[in-house]
Design an enzyme around this catalytic site. Structure first.
Site, PDB file in Angstrom:
ATOM      1  CB  SER A  18      -0.869   0.386   1.313  1.00 21.50           C
ATOM      2  OG  SER A  18      -0.543   0.290   2.564  1.00 21.50           O
ATOM      3  CE1 TYR A 165      12.335  -2.261  10.983  1.00 25.41           C
ATOM      4  CE2 TYR A 165      14.983  -1.256  10.683  1.00 25.41           C
ATOM      5  CZ  TYR A 165      13.433  -1.098   9.626  1.00 25.41           C
ATOM      6  OH  TYR A 165      13.707  -1.965   8.380  1.00 25.41           O
ATOM      7  CE  LYS A 169      13.685  -5.163   7.996  1.00 24.50           C
ATOM      8  NZ  LYS A 169      13.437  -4.748   7.130  1.00 24.50           N
TER       9      LYS A 169
END
Length: 307
Positions: A18, A165, A169
């Site tokens: 999106s 974060y 990853k």
């Protein structure tokens, strides 16, 4: 632009379609002969994506090759429902590309991350992708297809205020590397895209907690600088990034890691060649943590004198 007919088009799935990278990747895949299941929690922007492509492909073709699907990959039951949906949608049982792009940022000092925040970040950035690969593996094997992950420089570089974060990853990088090895016998490629600066809306804007150990002027300034890191360093436009990635997808080469986005290649060499102590010094200067050290040292000295 590909003139491929609907019947001969390959099939792709893109999560997080999106906005940002997912949005532009979806467009590039459609331009290059794919039917794309554009998956996102919000489907409204997918209509804009179709309208963006309509002048190039015609409205009818754009609607035929972009198939919106509402999906929250952090919910395992929705991933399983998607697999059931695809049993009818893929009559030949083939999926040529799974692009695991959906992601969530998490910018907080390491000591301020709550369990709920940590859990949600891992659900989106790690568990969701693992579940997608497991549930859709048979379709990819049938097609001898390709799996792509949107990795990050954060997975190899200790950027301050990004511990969780970065951990997600780093986890997905290693998952991708092992998957790359395990999928070789089945002819399925796996590409981990170590991504540098790209212009997206993923930045975390949540405020510093009131009880944070960094809640003093110099700490707040360093935190706010980190939050605006991407937009202040002239990131690569998402459409340019997508065009580079399409070349990787369409290539016959089978790398594990590719480096795309602003400073991705440079920072990979920095991480390999620069001594860690020097790297930390540079990051402290870059992200204004040196001012934090000075403020804490000054406070400690003042306290010692008063005692």
């Amino acid at each position: 632009m590909s003139s491929t007919t609907i019947e001969s088009r390959k099939t792709a799935i893109v999560t997080g379609a999106s906005s940002g990278i997912g949005y532009e990747i979806t467009k590039e895949l459609a331009r290059n002969g794919f039917i794309v299941y554009a998956c996102a929690r919000r489907l409204g922007p997918i209509d804009d994506l179709i309208n963006d492509l309509a002048p190039e492909l015609t409205t009818e073709l754009a609607k035929a090759v972009i198939k919106p699907y509402q999906l929250d990959i952090s919910k395992e039951d929705e991933v399983k429902q998607f697999r059931v949906f695809l049993e009818k949608e893929l009559p030949n049982g083939k999926l040529d590309l799974l692009y695991n792009n959906a992601g969530q940022s998490c910018t907080f000092p390491a000591l301020d991350v709550t369990n709920d925040v940590m859990e949600q970040c891992f659900k989106v950035n790690v568990f969701g992708h693992v579940n997608m690969c497991r549930e859709l593996a048979s379709y990819l094997i049938q097609a001898r297809g390709t799996i792509v992950f949107t990795g990050s420089l954060a997975g190899i570089t200790p950027f301050p205020f990004g511990s969780i974060y970065s951990a997600t990853k780093a986890a997905i990088h290693e998952y991708a590397r092992v998957l790359h090895l395990e999928m070789k016998p089945f002819g399925v490629r796996v590409i981990n895209v170590v991504t540098g600066g790209v212009a997206t809306n993923i930045a975390d804007t949540r405020p510093l907690p009131d009880d944070s150990v960094y809640n003093f002027p110099e700490g707040r300034k360093a935190f706010e600088y980190r939050q605006s890191m991407a937009k202040n360093h002239h990131p690569m436009p998402a459409d340019v990034y997508a065009k580079e990635l399409i070349k990787d997808i369409l290539s016959d080469k089978d790398p594990v890691d590719v480096y795309r986005g602003k400073l991705a290649t440079i920072m990979s060499y920095v991480m390999m060649l620069v001594p860690y102590s020097l790297l930390e010094w540079g990051l402290c200067k870059k992200f204004k943590l040196d001012k934090v050290f000075e403020a804490l040292k000054s406070k400690a000295e003042s306290k010692t004198k008063s005692d």
